[in-house]
Design an enzyme around this catalytic site. Structure first.
Site, mmCIF file in Angstrom:
data_model
loop_
_atom_site.group_PDB
_atom_site.id
_atom_site.type_symbol
_atom_site.label_atom_id
_atom_site.label_comp_id
_atom_site.label_asym_id
_atom_site.label_seq_id
_atom_site.Cartn_x
_atom_site.Cartn_y
_atom_site.Cartn_z
ATOM 1 N N ASP A 64 0.816 -1.212 0.000
ATOM 2 C CA ASP A 64 0.000 0.000 0.000
ATOM 3 C C ASP A 64 0.852 1.265 0.000
ATOM 4 O O ASP A 64 0.525 2.235 -0.699
ATOM 5 C CB ASP A 64 -0.934 0.000 1.219
ATOM 6 C CG ASP A 64 -2.138 -0.906 1.033
ATOM 7 O OD1 ASP A 64 -2.749 -0.853 -0.049
ATOM 8 O OD2 ASP A 64 -2.465 -1.663 1.948
ATOM 9 N N ASN A 136 -3.723 9.328 1.642
ATOM 10 C CA ASN A 136 -4.228 8.606 2.811
ATOM 11 C C ASN A 136 -4.607 9.564 3.945
ATOM 12 O O ASN A 136 -5.774 9.734 4.248
ATOM 13 C CB ASN A 136 -3.193 7.600 3.320
ATOM 14 C CG ASN A 136 -3.616 6.169 3.109
ATOM 15 O OD1 ASN A 136 -4.621 5.887 2.478
ATOM 16 N ND2 ASN A 136 -2.842 5.239 3.631
ATOM 17 N N ASP A 165 -3.823 13.078 22.238
ATOM 18 C CA ASP A 165 -2.491 12.552 21.909
ATOM 19 C C ASP A 165 -2.091 12.939 20.488
ATOM 20 O O ASP A 165 -0.968 12.692 20.066
ATOM 21 C CB ASP A 165 -2.475 11.029 22.043
ATOM 22 C CG ASP A 165 -2.456 10.578 23.492
ATOM 23 O OD1 ASP A 165 -2.513 11.454 24.386
ATOM 24 O OD2 ASP A 165 -2.390 9.361 23.746
ATOM 25 N N THR A 176 -9.487 3.496 5.794
ATOM 26 C CA THR A 176 -9.215 2.118 6.214
ATOM 27 C C THR A 176 -7.791 1.950 6.746
ATOM 28 O O THR A 176 -7.345 0.833 6.970
ATOM 29 C CB THR A 176 -9.444 1.137 5.044
ATOM 30 O OG1 THR A 176 -8.664 1.551 3.917
ATOM 31 C CG2 THR A 176 -10.914 1.093 4.652
ATOM 32 N N ALA A 177 -7.085 3.067 6.936
ATOM 33 C CA ALA A 177 -5.707 3.011 7.440
ATOM 34 C C ALA A 177 -5.676 3.440 8.913
ATOM 35 O O ALA A 177 -6.432 2.922 9.730
ATOM 36 C CB ALA A 177 -4.813 3.890 6.569
ATOM 37 N N TYR A 178 -4.842 4.390 9.252
ATOM 38 C CA TYR A 178 -4.676 4.814 10.648
ATOM 39 C C TYR A 178 -6.003 5.286 11.247
ATOM 40 O O TYR A 178 -6.323 5.034 12.406
ATOM 41 C CB TYR A 178 -3.634 5.931 10.695
ATOM 42 C CG TYR A 178 -3.132 6.321 12.074
ATOM 43 C CD1 TYR A 178 -3.575 5.679 13.231
ATOM 44 C CD2 TYR A 178 -2.190 7.337 12.209
ATOM 45 C CE1 TYR A 178 -3.098 6.050 14.485
ATOM 46 C CE2 TYR A 178 -1.708 7.709 13.460
ATOM 47 C CZ TYR A 178 -2.175 7.067 14.595
ATOM 48 O OH TYR A 178 -1.707 7.433 15.826
ATOM 49 N N LEU A 180 -8.993 4.251 10.771
ATOM 50 C CA LEU A 180 -9.802 3.115 11.215
ATOM 51 C C LEU A 180 -9.299 2.599 12.560
ATOM 52 O O LEU A 180 -10.083 2.315 13.472
ATOM 53 C CB LEU A 180 -9.760 2.000 10.166
ATOM 54 C CG LEU A 180 -10.565 0.737 10.466
ATOM 55 C CD1 LEU A 180 -12.053 1.052 10.549
ATOM 56 C CD2 LEU A 180 -10.304 -0.334 9.412
#
Length: 277
Positions: A64, A136, A165, A176-178, A180
């Site tokens: 990816d 992304n 944070d 659908t990356a970080y 999610l």
């Protein structure tokens, strides 16, 4: 048709998959160009861009991260891209290694295109202005175990102080990356919207928000106790300082992804998530 093939040499399978893809495409009457250095920096990437200008399609071979990096360069040149998965998840890949027999469909025109929204991230500091593009996400985070304070305004509205944070702004492709993992929603990648997700927020406001594509998110960085960083699509972090301003908007350019199969996004999502449980 002239197709550029760019394998990521770091991925073990990528060179052999690229060779097999080139063989199939040439046998189908297509001209291929092998491009190296695309995943480097500076002059190497510039040379790759020169070769790409004369090509009709870019075939990126890797995971990816590889495909996202290639897609951003292809978007800059307005060239469609096909990702061939040589990594693990491969959410952004249009082909798996066992589907190489579908490549001749490119020459026959039996494919369709998905346009994917990109983010434009502008960083204003005392010294200069810098611009980044994300397919992304863009993430603001602090040093380990440090809380981030920031002020965020939506468009021309008043800004409010948040403590967390960190936070991220994602595209639908990046949902659908970080995002999610941080509790954000899954969004179909062909939609246009910006997804704001706080990371472990220190407040009752602990939900992601999906904003309309024409929204302008403005984040001002006050003085913090630790160092803050901006990371765009997993690239080298950029340090932020007190007084810096970040502006997140929809980019004018789009990533153009080629699809050779009829698999829906939800079929792919379920398959990838089940494979990696």
């Amino acid at each position: 048709m002239k197709i550029a093939i760019a394998p990521n040499p770091v991925k073990k399978q990528a060179p052999s998959l690229a060779e097999e893809a080139a063989r199939l495409l040439v046998a189908s009457g297509c001209e291929t160009v092998s491009i190296s250095g695309m995943y480097g920096e500076g002059a190497q990437r510039g040379e790759a861009a020169k070769l790409l200008r004369d090509c009709d399609v870019l075939l990126a071979v890797g995971g990816d991260g590889t495909i996202i990096s290639a897609a951003k360069l292809a978007a800059e040149l307005n060239i469609p891209l096909l990702g061939l998965n040589a990594g693990k998840l491969g959410f952004t890949a249009g082909l798996e290694p066992g589907q190489l027999h579908l490549l001749p469909k490119l020459i026959k025109g039996r494919w369709h295109e998905e346009r994917r929204m990109m983010l434009e991230v502008s960083l204003y500091s005392e010294e200069d202005q810098r611009r980044f593009y994300a397919l992304n996400d863009a993430v603001v985070s602090a040093e380990l175990a440090k809380i981030v304070e920031y002020r965020m305004a939506i468009g021309g509205n008043s800004s409010y102080l948040y403590r967390a944070d960190g936070f991220l702004v994602a595209t639908p492709t990046g949902s659908t990356a970080y995002s999610l993992s941080a509790g954000g929603p899954v969004v179909e990648p062909t939609l246009d919207c910006m997804i704001y997700t706080p990371i472990c927020p220190h407040s009752l406001f602990n939900r992601s928000v999906a904003f309309a594509p024409d929204t302008r998110l403005v984040v001002d960085i006050p003085r913090n106790r630790g160092r803050l960083f901006l990371t765009v699509d997993g690239a080298e972090p950029v340090e932020l300082r007190a007084g810096d301003r970040l502006v997140f908007t929809r980019a004018r350019r789009y990533a153009r992804f080629i699809k050779l199969t009829n698999n829906s996004f939800y079929d792919i999502l379920n398959q990838k998530l089940l494979e990696n449980q």
